[in-house]
Design an enzyme around this catalytic site. Structure first.
Site, short mmCIF file in Angstrom:
data_model
loop_
_atom_site.label_atom_id
_atom_site.label_comp_id
_atom_site.label_asym_id
_atom_site.label_seq_id
_atom_site.Cartn_x
_atom_site.Cartn_y
_atom_site.Cartn_z
N LYS A 190 0.29 23.17 52.96
CA LYS A 190 0.84 23.49 51.65
C LYS A 190 2.30 23.05 51.57
O LYS A 190 2.74 22.45 50.58
CB LYS A 190 0.74 25.01 51.45
N TYR A 249 29.79 23.84 60.26
CA TYR A 249 29.67 25.13 60.95
C TYR A 249 31.07 25.72 61.06
O TYR A 249 31.92 25.47 60.21
CB TYR A 249 28.97 24.92 62.30
#
Length: 470
Positions: free
Chosen positions: A168, A113
């Site tokens: 899915k 970060y």
């Protein structure tokens, strides 16, 4: 009552006398009620009573209640908690995000970060193609739906479609190590859907459109394919067409017929039926008739939508007319992607010798598979409790794996044919017979074979377009 299925699996906790006949009585109660016992576990025991978890498959919710009530009729048995195992599996959702890098200290955080991440952002800004190497984009797919045509449930909306899209995404990861994420949109406006997907495309390496009703799905797919430099795959079209062609390839091998020589009737001319017909013709089918609820699509009707107009203009070379029951007489192949129980065994009996039936309406096929099997040489369905399940999971994980690996920008008929051939060839000649024309969805060789086939024919992605370009 529907056939008992794992989709309606329940676990019933009962307290019962500790006698030797108790478990036999519980087992008999399940059978007499028409259920299928899958497990019987004693979880607590003392000299006078036992606590038993009875797990069984039912046909539907009402049938599950009937099985539960049957236990209450056994002398000395008390029914406690009843757990629906399908709902338990979905508690809290089925997928999650995990970091690929460890964040153990300040140094790790400074690189993952701020401030270190700013260097990576700058590199991408200077060379946009670096986004494929330095972010999740190279392995990430958006599973996009508006909830307008979900499974056999119809227009149930975005929130209700989320469990399907989660499933899915889980299949993408399980079978091809593709990171997919559900994007369920609370709008069914075509323009809004197109704009949302266009705007979020920088995050993803591909888009899987799912359960969007026809004919809107055709326009959404076509326009997104023009706008984006990542592949847009509509599984209800492309995935279904691929696995259907794979199944039909092996079924024709079983009955010793050629695709170019057979008469094919397709019931259902929505997204799936349209794509199936196009792919069959791309592979050499010459005699295909598309049928809607009225029968053979009539080219004389002036109000046909674009999808039906294409079918009317490009199929049925012999000009056959009539209802589905009339049109199917003498056909070699029936492919159903339409509605349940529209045919009976006697209709299948009118087909040609060595007939092939692919009845894929879910959960109830166009014709009872047992009835069809009395007359057809090969019968396939979309269900997991009959042989020859034509399931899109055979196609889409490996297909996207190949697309992402090749950095493909588009989807072509050549890719779909290659994928179908790869699936069909996963069934070795020594294995192939009327009850085994497609590999198991758990066959670990399928997704890599499909991915390799797609990579072999894929073309590199187009040059990057500006974010707002149409």
């Amino acid at each position: 009552m529907s056939t008992p299925s794992p989709g309606y699996s329940i676990t019933v906790r009962v307290s019962a006398p500790a006698g030797a006949s108790t478990t036999a009585a519980l087992t008999a109660a399940v059978g007499e009620a028409g259920g299928v016992l899958t497990a019987l576990d004693v979880v607590e025991s003392n000299p006078t009573t036992i606590t038993v978890d009875v797990t069984c498959n039912a046909g539907d919710g009402e049938h599950a209640e009937q099985i539960t009530e049957s236990f209450k009729k056994i002398e000395g048995v008390t029914v406690g908690k009843v757990s629906d195992r399908t709902f338990l599996l979905h508690l809290g959702g089925k997928i999650e995000v995990n970091p690929k890098v460890a964040l153990r200290n300040r140094d790790d955080l400074s690189r993952a970060y701020t401030p270190g991440v700013a260097r990576v952002c700058t590199a991408i800004a200077e060379n946009p193609d670096d986004v494929h190497n330095l972010t999740i984009k190279r392995n990430t797919v958006a599973v996009v739906t508006d909830g307008s045509a979900v499974l056999g449930l119809g227009n149930i909306g975005a929130a209700a479609a989320l469990p399907v899209m989660e499933g899915k995404a889980a299949l993408f990861k399980q079978f091809a190590d593709v990171d997919a994420w559900p994007v369920c949109l609370d709008t069914q406006d075509t323009e809004t859907i197109i704009e949302i997907v266009r705007a979020m495309a920088p995050v993803y390496g591909g888009v899987n459109l799912e359960d969007i009703s026809a004919p809107r799905c055709f326009e959404i797919e076509d326009r997104l394919r023009e706008m984006l430099d990542i592949p847009v795959f509509h599984d209800d079209q492309h995935g279904t067409a691929i696995v259907t062609l794979a199944a039909l390839t092996n079924a024709l091998r079983v009955v010793d017929k050629e695709l170019a020589d057979v008469r094919i009737v397709v019931s259902g001319v929505g997204a799936a039926g349209n794509a199936i017909i196009r792919l069959l013709q791309a592979q050499g089918a010459r005699d295909v008739i598309g049928c809607d609820r009225h029968g053979a699509v009539d080219p004389s009707k002036p109000d046909l939508d674009p999808a039906r107009r294409w079918i009317a203009d490009n199929t049925n070379p012999r000009g056959v007319t009539g209802t589905l029951k009339e049109v199917i007489a003498g056909a070699d192949v029936f492919i159903g992607v339409s509605a349940p129980n529209i045919l009976v065994g006697d209709d299948i009996a009118t087909m040609a010798d060595g007939a092939i039936v692919c009845a894929m309406a879910n959960p109830v096929p166009e014709v009872d598979p047992i009835e069809a099997g009395r007359h057809a040489a090969v019968v396939a369905t979309g269900r997991s409790d009959y042989p020859n399940q034509i399931n899109n999971v055979l196609a889409f994980p490996g297909f996207f794996r190949g697309l992402l690996d090749a950095r493909a920008s588009d989807i072509t008929p050549e890719m779909m044919v290659a994928a179908a051939t790869a699936i069909a060839d996963c069934v070795a000649p020594a294995q192939r017979n009327a009850n085994f024309i497609v590999p198991s969805v758990f066959d670990g060789a399928v997704a890599p074979a499909v991915a390799a086939a797609v990579r072999a024919v894929a073309t590199p992605r187009k040059s990057r377009r500006a974010a707002g370009d149409a």
